[in-house]
Design a protein around this motif. Structure first.
Motif, short mmCIF file in Angstrom:
data_model
loop_
_atom_site.label_atom_id
_atom_site.label_comp_id
_atom_site.label_asym_id
_atom_site.label_seq_id
_atom_site.Cartn_x
_atom_site.Cartn_y
_atom_site.Cartn_z
N ASN A 19 0.83 -1.21 0.00
CA ASN A 19 0.00 0.00 0.00
C ASN A 19 0.87 1.26 0.00
O ASN A 19 0.38 2.35 -0.31
N GLY A 80 0.96 11.63 -10.71
CA GLY A 80 0.56 10.72 -9.63
C GLY A 80 -0.73 11.22 -9.02
O GLY A 80 -1.31 12.22 -9.48
N ALA A 81 -1.17 10.55 -7.97
CA ALA A 81 -2.47 10.89 -7.39
C ALA A 81 -2.47 12.27 -6.74
O ALA A 81 -3.47 12.99 -6.79
N THR A 82 -1.36 12.66 -6.12
CA THR A 82 -1.35 13.96 -5.45
C THR A 82 -1.61 15.08 -6.46
O THR A 82 -2.38 16.00 -6.19
N ILE A 85 -5.25 15.03 -7.36
CA ILE A 85 -6.07 15.64 -6.30
C ILE A 85 -6.00 17.17 -6.39
O ILE A 85 -7.02 17.86 -6.32
N HIS A 113 -6.58 10.00 2.81
CA HIS A 113 -5.13 10.23 2.76
C HIS A 113 -4.89 11.73 2.96
O HIS A 113 -5.66 12.56 2.46
N MET A 162 -13.09 8.39 -0.38
CA MET A 162 -12.12 7.47 -0.97
C MET A 162 -12.77 6.11 -1.19
O MET A 162 -13.70 5.73 -0.48
N ASN A 166 -6.01 3.41 2.54
CA ASN A 166 -4.63 2.91 2.41
C ASN A 166 -4.10 2.26 3.67
O ASN A 166 -3.22 1.41 3.61
N ASP A 193 -11.05 9.27 -4.33
CA ASP A 193 -9.66 8.83 -4.43
C ASP A 193 -9.69 7.32 -4.66
O ASP A 193 -10.08 6.54 -3.80
N VAL A 195 -6.98 5.46 -5.59
CA VAL A 195 -5.61 4.95 -5.63
C VAL A 195 -5.52 3.49 -5.18
O VAL A 195 -4.90 2.66 -5.83
N GLN A 196 -6.15 3.19 -4.05
CA GLN A 196 -5.97 1.85 -3.47
C GLN A 196 -7.01 0.86 -3.99
O GLN A 196 -7.04 -0.29 -3.57
N SER A 216 -2.84 6.24 -9.19
CA SER A 216 -1.38 6.35 -9.12
C SER A 216 -0.74 5.05 -9.60
O SER A 216 -1.14 3.97 -9.17
N HIS A 218 2.39 3.84 -9.14
CA HIS A 218 3.34 3.08 -8.30
C HIS A 218 2.67 2.22 -7.24
O HIS A 218 3.32 1.40 -6.60
N LYS A 219 1.36 2.39 -7.08
CA LYS A 219 0.67 1.52 -6.11
C LYS A 219 0.29 0.19 -6.76
O LYS A 219 -0.25 -0.69 -6.10
N CYS A 345 1.72 6.42 6.36
CA CYS A 345 1.47 7.36 5.27
C CYS A 345 1.64 8.81 5.70
O CYS A 345 1.61 9.70 4.88
N1 PLP Z 1 -4.29 8.58 -1.98
C1 PLP Z 1 -4.06 7.40 -1.39
C2 PLP Z 1 -5.21 6.62 -0.84
C3 PLP Z 1 -2.76 6.92 -1.28
O1 PLP Z 1 -2.54 5.74 -0.68
C4 PLP Z 1 -1.71 7.71 -1.79
C5 PLP Z 1 -0.31 7.27 -1.61
O2 PLP Z 1 0.15 7.00 -0.51
C6 PLP Z 1 -2.00 8.92 -2.42
C7 PLP Z 1 -3.30 9.33 -2.49
C8 PLP Z 1 -0.90 9.77 -3.03
O3 PLP Z 1 -0.44 9.15 -4.22
P1 PLP Z 1 0.87 9.59 -5.01
O4 PLP Z 1 2.02 8.97 -4.29
O5 PLP Z 1 0.72 9.00 -6.39
O6 PLP Z 1 0.91 11.06 -5.07
#
Ligand code: PLP
Length: 750
Positions: A19, A80-82, A85, A113, A162, A166, A193, A195-196, A216, A218-219, A345
């Motif tokens: 995660n 990436g996700a950030t 967002i 997150h 979400m 995570n 979100d 991502v997970q 994202s 890399h997850k 995190c």
């Molecule tokens: N949202 C969730 C639920 C995450 O687990 C993460 C990463 O830890 C992020 C957002 C941020 O993702 P990124 O590393 O691609 O910016």
């Protein structure tokens, strides 16, 4: 089909922190490399190399649509996700500036997150939106409070939730959330979100009214620095990055084509019905069950911080009863099992805001361990992970961390002598003699399970549980500990601090514990002196908050008196020798084992008082002034921290190996014995095991008194990251050991 290297020896690491991030799958890495070296074109170029790059880009976009079920709307490639967002929040807030609402709110799930609330707060302020940012509460299962959403949705400019958490893997019922949001507010921007969720739960975004969904790479086995943002058709949008007009002007900057190629391969694998890289849900549930059994077999009782019925199969978040997350993490890490603390995190956090939001008790929030695996995990890897976890069982038993289930316990006495137990900066001391008789000084509530385990596994008889004074910053743990220890505690009538009534000393094998009234920090303060009967010398002085390493305790509290402290110090000095170890109630400076000689040398007013250079009245007025000045310190109740100037010598791996090639040089592993036992340090350095000693920080004072170390000898100190060993090296340097070197970066850089 993509495959990982399967470790064939137990020394190999196993990565169970998916995660946080995942390794790039070999098949994905191959296309990434190919795109960097061969198909490296700029998608904006009009020549064939550029056209090929553009084709790859658009093909990936289409595959992203197929994977997340986005037949309509935009798919943007982000870093990436950030970034996804940020883009969603900025787009929404710019569009919402003319909202006309009297009390606008921005809603986000309390377990989101940190990227989400921090982004909302940041842009709310920067863009002068001035909305109230509200966390949507969750219940004890981590499920969002729909009534709260219903109550505030009409005033909301944006709602952020979400899909999968995570830390816990808990998933939300998106259909139910949608129903509530849309019944109250047709047009509010809703970000989910995701991502997970990718690769772990099916997604069909175009069938929903979700406006923004960040992902994202890399997850899920693609490289870092690449992600995707889904934007629903018609939702507000403002380019977050302007420039050369790439991505139809929606996100400028030359595209990260290698990353996009990685996503391309990832999406192909997810879409290919015949490919076996990603395991079916039933198999992932089977993996979780297997890991669960391995953990229970190894640690005994565990408490899970989430219901398996409400969470994806790839996350296990738990507490090992009686062990801190640090102990479990250190043990796992030493054994090559990579997991994270529940709060991983948010770097630096000591507890989990997610578990706090769920209303779980403090000990669960503080000691959570998150074990997570990716959906490409193979059966062989899970078997290996379980084998590695189970291999820890004898180490745990040998170090009193779990109660052995052997019918004929052959528990080696592992706490003989003095052990320092710490909770944050507060210290508790356990002294055990050769007859397994023990005394415990200044017990701390949080340490009770640990002490209980040490006492019961080693069949100790606790003769006394003592406080050095009535601690004003916490309630005494004496009575609770005594009742937990049951018949391991020899209950006798005692005074308020636990001293047996009518006894002048507590007699132990080879030593005796004496009591000396040392008021100053408080009127009731006492010091306990452990006298070596043979040497007729004080080995240890348990002085509570009279003395702190490198300084003196506070007197500016109720019952404190600097004059009384001066008299106590003069009196104490009559009993101490320079080598007597000062065992304080707090250790802010991570000194572990300072002796009276060093204490005097590093505490100016103490040495002046003892040398007669300050009268009691002068000492008292100086001390009064410094205490008043320190009133603003973060922890003024017990005392204050003065910085001891010590700089131990730092060495690189190469230099350490050079030093250790001399057979007279010793390696001191400063990790806890359970970490030391989990890997063979001598083998790592190609040296004989006689050259290696294990002295954890908690046993440093004991090692000094037991003369385990020789002032003239050369020592290289190590730990996992170089931090603990640096503290120990500083401590030994303070004590006058001349040839002490710290391995900078620790085992991690080996
Ligand atoms: N949202 C969730 C639920 C995450 O687990 C993460 C990463 O830890 C992020 C957002 C941020 O993702 P990124 O590393 O691609 O910016």
């Amino acid at each position: 089909m993509a495959n990982f290297f399967i470790p064939d020896d137990l020394n190999q690491q196993i990565y169970l922190d998916a995660n946080a991030t995942t390794p790039v799958l070999p098949d994905i890495a191959e296309v990434v490399c190919h795109t960097m070296q061969v198909c490296f074109g700029n998608p904006s170029s009009s020549h064939i190399t550029g056209i090929q790059a553009k084709h790859l880009l658009e093909q990936t976009r289409q595959k992203a649509r197929d994977v997340i079920g986005a037949t309509e709307g935009d798919i943007l490639f982000t870093s990436g996700a950030t970034e996804g967002i940020q883009t969603a929040v900025v787009s929404t807030l710019i569009a919402a500036k003319q909202h006309g609402l009297s009390n606008p709110v921005l809603l986000y799930g309390a377990t989101e997150h940190k990227a989400v609330p921090n982004t909302l707060k940041h842009w709310n302020q920067v863009l002068n939106v001035n909305a109230e940012v509200l966390a949507i509460p969750v219940d004890k299962y981590g499920i969002l409070d729909l009534q709260f959403i219903a109550k505030h949705a009409a005033n909301a400019l944006m709602i952020c939730t979400m899909a999968v958490n995570n830390e816990t893997g808990i998933y939300q019922d998106l259909a139910a959330i949608e129903q509530v949001i849309r019944s109250k507010n047709e047009s509010v921007a809703w970000m989910v979100d995701c991502v997970q969720a990718l690769g772990k739960t099916p997604l069909a975004l175009s069938k929903t009214s979700i406006d923004y969904a960040p992902f994202s790479g890399h997850k899920l086995y693609a490289p870092k620095g690449i992600g995707v943002l889904y934007i629903r058709k018609g939702s507000a949008y403002t380019p977050f990055i302007a420039g050369g007009g790439q991505e139809s002007g929606m996100r400028s900057g030359t595209e990260n084509l290698p990353g996009i190629a990685g996503l391309n391969k990832l999406f192909s694998l997810l879409l290919d019905q015949h490919d076996e890289t990603f395991k079916p849900l039933a198999q992932l549930h089977g993996y979780r069950k297997q890991l669960h059994s391995a953990l229970v077999d190894t640690f005994g009782h565990l408490t899970f911080n989430h219901a398996f019925s409400h969470s994806v199969a790839t996350t296990l978040n738990f507490v090992v009863d009686g062990l801190t997350s640090k102990e479990v993490m250190d043990l796992f890490d030493a054994a090559g099992i990579r997991v994270s603390g529940g709060s991983a995190c948010s770097s630096g956090a000591s507890r989990s805001f997610v578990l706090d939001a769920m209303g779980l008790p403090s000990w669960q929030s503080e000691n959570a361990i998150r074990l997570s695996f990716g959906p490409a995990m193979t059966q062989a890897e899970i078997d290996f992970a379980c084998q590695k976890i189970r291999s820890l069982k004898p180490i745990l038993a040998a170090n009193c961390l779990v109660v052995s289930d052997s019918t004929t316990p052959s528990q080696e006495l592992c706490a003989l002598g003095l052990t320092q137990l710490r909770h944050q900066a507060a210290c508790c001391w356990l002294y055990v003699d050769a007859k397994k008789q023990a005394v415990i000084i200044d017990p701390i509530i949080e340490l009770i399970p640990r002490i209980e385990k040490m006492v019961t596994t080693q069949c100790l008889t606790v003769l006394a549980i003592l406080d050095t004074h009535k601690h004003q910053e916490r309630i005494s743990a004496r009575c609770l500990l005594a009742s937990e220890l049951g018949n391991h505690y020899q209950d006798m009538p005692s005074d308020e601090l636990g001293w047996p009534i009518g006894q002048t000393c507590i007699s132990l094998e080879g030593t005796e514990l004496q009591r000396l009234a040392t008021p100053g920090h408080s009127m009731d303060s006492v010091s306990y002196l452990l006298l070596d009967k043979q040497k007729q010398q004080v080995s240890y002085c348990f002085c509570g908050d009279l003395l702190l390493p490198g300084g003196l305790g506070n007197t500016a509290i109720e019952g404190g008196c600097s004059r009384a402290m001066a008299n106590s110090l003069l009196n104490l000095n009559k009993h101490m020798v320079d080598s007597s170890i000062v065992c304080s109630g707090h250790d802010y400076q991570q000194c572990f084992a300072l002796n009276w000689g060093v204490q005097k040398a590093s505490t100016a007013n103490l040495s002046a008082l003892l040398a007669g250079e300050l009268t009691i009245a002068e000492f008292a007025s100086q001390k009064y002034i410094t205490d008043q000045q320190q009133q603003s310190h973060t922890d003024p109740l017990c005392g204050y921290v003065e910085t001891l100037s010590t700089a131990s010598k730092q060495v690189t791996v190469k230099a350490a190996k050079q030093l250790l090639s001399e057979s007279t040089t010793c390696l001191i592993d400063t990790r806890e014995p359970y970490e030391h036992g989990a890997n063979n340090v001598a083998q790592l350095f190609n040296m004989s095991s006689e050259q290696v000693i294990n002295i954890p920080l908690s046993r440093m004072a004991n090692a000094i008194v037991e003369q385990q170390l020789d002032q003239e000898r050369c020592y290289v100190l190590l730990c996992r990251s170089g931090n603990r060993s640096r503290q120990a090296a500083n401590n030994l340097t303070q004590l006058g050991y001349q040839h002490v070197y710290n391995l900078a970066g620790g085992l991690a850089l080996l």
